[in-house]
Each structure stands twice: as C-alpha cells, then as structure tokens.
Design a protein around this motif. Structure first.
Motif, PDB file in Angstrom:
ATOM      1  N   GLY A  60       0.797  -1.217   0.000  1.00 17.51           N
ATOM      2  CA  GLY A  60       0.000   0.000   0.000  1.00 17.51           C
ATOM      3  C   GLY A  60       0.828   1.265   0.000  1.00 17.51           C
ATOM      4  O   GLY A  60       1.842   1.363   0.690  1.00 17.51           O
ATOM      5  N   VAL A  61       0.372   2.219  -0.802  1.00 15.65           N
ATOM      6  CA  VAL A  61       0.988   3.546  -0.876  1.00 15.65           C
ATOM      7  C   VAL A  61      -0.140   4.565  -0.795  1.00 15.65           C
ATOM      8  O   VAL A  61      -1.186   4.391  -1.443  1.00 15.65           O
ATOM      9  N   ALA A  62       0.074   5.619  -0.002  1.00 17.33           N
ATOM     10  CA  ALA A  62      -0.934   6.672   0.133  1.00 17.33           C
ATOM     11  C   ALA A  62      -0.342   8.002  -0.319  1.00 17.33           C
ATOM     12  O   ALA A  62       0.856   8.240  -0.183  1.00 17.33           O
ATOM     13  N   HIS A  63      -1.197   8.844  -0.860  1.00 13.98           N
ATOM     14  CA  HIS A  63      -0.779  10.192  -1.256  1.00 13.98           C
ATOM     15  C   HIS A  63      -1.929  11.147  -0.958  1.00 13.98           C
ATOM     16  O   HIS A  63      -3.086  10.828  -1.216  1.00 13.98           O
ATOM     17  N   THR A  64      -1.582  12.310  -0.421  1.00  9.03           N
ATOM     18  CA  THR A  64      -2.582  13.313  -0.032  1.00  9.03           C
ATOM     19  C   THR A  64      -2.366  14.592  -0.819  1.00  9.03           C
ATOM     20  O   THR A  64      -1.232  15.028  -1.005  1.00  9.03           O
ATOM     21  N   ILE A  65      -3.475  15.180  -1.286  1.00 14.26           N
ATOM     22  CA  ILE A  65      -3.423  16.479  -1.966  1.00 14.26           C
ATOM     23  C   ILE A  65      -4.524  17.373  -1.412  1.00 14.26           C
ATOM     24  O   ILE A  65      -5.490  16.906  -0.811  1.00 14.26           O
ATOM     25  N   ARG A  66      -4.365  18.650  -1.655  1.00 12.82           N
ATOM     26  CA  ARG A  66      -5.399  19.634  -1.342  1.00 12.82           C
ATOM     27  C   ARG A  66      -5.938  20.160  -2.659  1.00 12.82           C
ATOM     28  O   ARG A  66      -5.166  20.474  -3.562  1.00 12.82           O
ATOM     29  N   ALA A  67      -7.258  20.249  -2.771  1.00 13.78           N
ATOM     30  CA  ALA A  67      -7.891  20.733  -3.995  1.00 13.78           C
ATOM     31  C   ALA A  67      -9.031  21.679  -3.619  1.00 13.78           C
ATOM     32  O   ALA A  67      -9.362  21.833  -2.442  1.00 13.78           O
ATOM     33  N   GLN A  68      -9.631  22.281  -4.612  1.00 18.58           N
ATOM     34  CA  GLN A  68     -10.746  23.207  -4.399  1.00 18.58           C
ATOM     35  C   GLN A  68     -12.081  22.512  -4.686  1.00 18.58           C
ATOM     36  O   GLN A  68     -12.175  21.667  -5.573  1.00 18.58           O
ATOM     37  N   SER A  69     -13.111  22.904  -3.962  1.00 19.52           N
ATOM     38  CA  SER A  69     -14.446  22.349  -4.163  1.00 19.52           C
ATOM     39  C   SER A  69     -15.015  22.739  -5.526  1.00 19.52           C
ATOM     40  O   SER A  69     -15.770  21.981  -6.127  1.00 19.52           O
ATOM     41  N   HIS A  70     -14.658  23.928  -5.976  1.00 20.65           N
ATOM     42  CA  HIS A  70     -15.039  24.384  -7.313  1.00 20.65           C
ATOM     43  C   HIS A  70     -14.050  25.470  -7.730  1.00 20.65           C
ATOM     44  O   HIS A  70     -13.091  25.729  -7.009  1.00 20.65           O
ATOM     45  N   VAL A  71     -14.259  26.046  -8.886  1.00 25.36           N
ATOM     46  CA  VAL A  71     -13.303  27.010  -9.420  1.00 25.36           C
ATOM     47  C   VAL A  71     -13.032  28.105  -8.386  1.00 25.36           C
ATOM     48  O   VAL A  71     -13.969  28.729  -7.861  1.00 25.36           O
ATOM     49  N   ILE A  73     -12.039  31.139  -8.339  1.00 21.01           N
ATOM     50  CA  ILE A  73     -12.479  32.531  -8.467  1.00 21.01           C
ATOM     51  C   ILE A  73     -13.975  32.694  -8.224  1.00 21.01           C
ATOM     52  O   ILE A  73     -14.470  33.810  -8.123  1.00 21.01           O
ATOM     53  N   MET A  74     -14.679  31.597  -8.122  1.00 22.84           N
ATOM     54  CA  MET A  74     -16.111  31.637  -7.842  1.00 22.84           C
ATOM     55  C   MET A  74     -16.322  31.764  -6.327  1.00 22.84           C
ATOM     56  O   MET A  74     -15.552  31.211  -5.543  1.00 22.84           O
ATOM     57  N   PRO A  75     -17.361  32.472  -5.922  1.00 18.13           N
ATOM     58  CA  PRO A  75     -17.620  32.642  -4.488  1.00 18.13           C
ATOM     59  C   PRO A  75     -17.828  31.297  -3.777  1.00 18.13           C
ATOM     60  O   PRO A  75     -18.445  30.385  -4.321  1.00 18.13           O
ATOM     61  N   GLY A  76     -17.281  31.201  -2.585  1.00 16.71           N
ATOM     62  CA  GLY A  76     -17.523  30.027  -1.741  1.00 16.71           C
ATOM     63  C   GLY A  76     -16.619  28.844  -1.987  1.00 16.71           C
ATOM     64  O   GLY A  76     -16.835  27.779  -1.401  1.00 16.71           O
ATOM     65  N   ALA A  77     -15.591  28.976  -2.832  1.00 20.17           N
ATOM     66  CA  ALA A  77     -14.682  27.855  -3.064  1.00 20.17           C
ATOM     67  C   ALA A  77     -13.998  27.480  -1.750  1.00 20.17           C
ATOM     68  O   ALA A  77     -13.534  28.343  -1.022  1.00 20.17           O
ATOM     69  N   TYR A 131     -17.741  19.579 -15.206  1.00 21.53           N
ATOM     70  CA  TYR A 131     -17.055  20.856 -14.960  1.00 21.53           C
ATOM     71  C   TYR A 131     -18.087  21.959 -15.052  1.00 21.53           C
ATOM     72  O   TYR A 131     -18.640  22.225 -16.109  1.00 21.53           O
ATOM     73  N   THR A 132     -18.406  22.545 -13.922  1.00 20.63           N
ATOM     74  CA  THR A 132     -19.311  23.682 -13.843  1.00 20.63           C
ATOM     75  C   THR A 132     -18.716  24.629 -12.811  1.00 20.63           C
ATOM     76  O   THR A 132     -18.753  24.328 -11.614  1.00 20.63           O
ATOM     77  N   PRO A 133     -18.095  25.753 -13.241  1.00 25.63           N
ATOM     78  CA  PRO A 133     -17.321  26.596 -12.319  1.00 25.63           C
ATOM     79  C   PRO A 133     -17.927  26.876 -10.948  1.00 25.63           C
ATOM     80  O   PRO A 133     -17.207  26.792  -9.953  1.00 25.63           O
ATOM     81  N   PRO A 134     -19.242  27.154 -10.821  1.00 25.22           N
ATOM     82  CA  PRO A 134     -19.734  27.423  -9.466  1.00 25.22           C
ATOM     83  C   PRO A 134     -19.850  26.167  -8.592  1.00 25.22           C
ATOM     84  O   PRO A 134     -20.027  26.274  -7.376  1.00 25.22           O
ATOM     85  N   TYR A 135     -19.761  24.965  -9.207  1.00 26.77           N
ATOM     86  CA  TYR A 135     -19.978  23.731  -8.460  1.00 26.77           C
ATOM     87  C   TYR A 135     -18.833  22.732  -8.520  1.00 26.77           C
ATOM     88  O   TYR A 135     -18.663  21.937  -7.599  1.00 26.77           O
ATOM     89  N   ALA A 136     -18.082  22.728  -9.619  1.00 24.89           N
ATOM     90  CA  ALA A 136     -17.040  21.722  -9.792  1.00 24.89           C
ATOM     91  C   ALA A 136     -15.910  22.288 -10.650  1.00 24.89           C
ATOM     92  O   ALA A 136     -16.163  22.929 -11.666  1.00 24.89           O
TER      93      ALA A 136
END
Length: 157
Positions: A60-71, A73-77, A131-136
């Motif tokens: 087993g190998v694990a890897h962790t990343i940080r990403a955004q909930s949506h684009v 520049i959109m509010p609430g990311a 891919y929908t900028p306000p959501y994904a």
C-alpha cells in the motif's frame, strides 16, 4: 471485515429474501463507505486504510493532496483534502479519505464506485466528471490525487 452499514444490511436482506423464495441470488460483498459531518466539515472514508491494506498484504501507498471544491475565483470555493491509497504492484485503488466542506462526501461516493469495481489509479485519473465553475472545477480533486499518486507509484517502482 465487519461493516455495520444499512446499505450492506439491505443488500444481504434482499439476497436472503430472494433465496428464501426459491431464488439463487449471491451477495457479492461490500466495501466500507462511511461519511459523517464533524462540526462544519464533511468527512468520508471508503475502502481500506493504508494500515488495513498493508495488513492484507498489499504494498500500500498513500498520497494526499489539497484541492478546491469548485473554481477558485467563484464565491464560496473551499479546500477539500484527498488521500488515496493504492497497491504499488497492481496500481489498484484500495481506499480513500475525503475531508472538506460542501461536496466532500459525494466525491467519496465516486471513489467508492472505483474501488468496488477494482479500478486502477490510472483509470481514476481519467474520470470524466462534470465541470461547472460554481460547483465543480475543471479537474476534480479525485482525478488530481490519482494523477499524483500514479506519479509517486512510478517513481518508487
């Protein structure tokens, strides 16, 4: 592995009911798929942990990343943390943890399907997701995490 989940109970109940009525249904197993809310965060775990993978004799190998909930520049990311666990030899996805605000648990559902169907990390990387900028975002964190883990598996092979 003990899996105390309503979905597993429902599936086994259907199999038992069909077989009691003369059918020949087979329970094909289950993976652990758990999601909870902790204060303002969604926390999900699907499949095996790294420790469980190693106990089951996977490399087993694990890897962790940080990403955004949506684009971004959109509010609430918001930030979502992805940890993927794969087997070095087969490159099969074995488990995942997803922690974040809105949408973390639903993203873990996608990874649960990949685990259940024995998908390779390379296949997860190629997911066709919305891919929908306000959501994904253009590239979902699950695909980015798979790409990064795939690179790590190549380097250490």
């Amino acid at each position: 592995m003990y899996i105390s989940l309503a979905t597993t109970a429902s599936k086994t109940g259907r199999v038992a009911g069909e077989n009691a009525a003369g059918g020949n249904a087979i329970f094909k197993g289950a993976i652990r798929a758990i999601g909870v809310r902790v204060f303002d965060k969604e926390v999900a775990h699907v499949g095996l942990s790294l420790k469980e993978a190693k106990e089951a004799y996977y490399d087993g190998v694990a890897h962790t990343i940080r990403a955004q909930s949506h684009v971004g520049i959109m509010p609430g990311a918001k930030e979502i943390l992805f940890t993927l666990i794969a087997d070095r030899k087969t490159r099969r996805l074995l488990g995942a943890n997803v922690i974040g605000d809105r949408g973390a648990i639903l993203r873990a559902n996608t990874l649960a399907v990949a685990i259940r169907h024995g998908m390779l990390i390379d296949e997860v990387e190629q997911f066709d997701l919305i891919y929908t900028p306000p959501y994904a975002p253009l590239w979902d964190g699950s695909a980015i995490a798979a790409e990064q883990l795939g690179k790590e598996l190549k380097v250490k092979s």
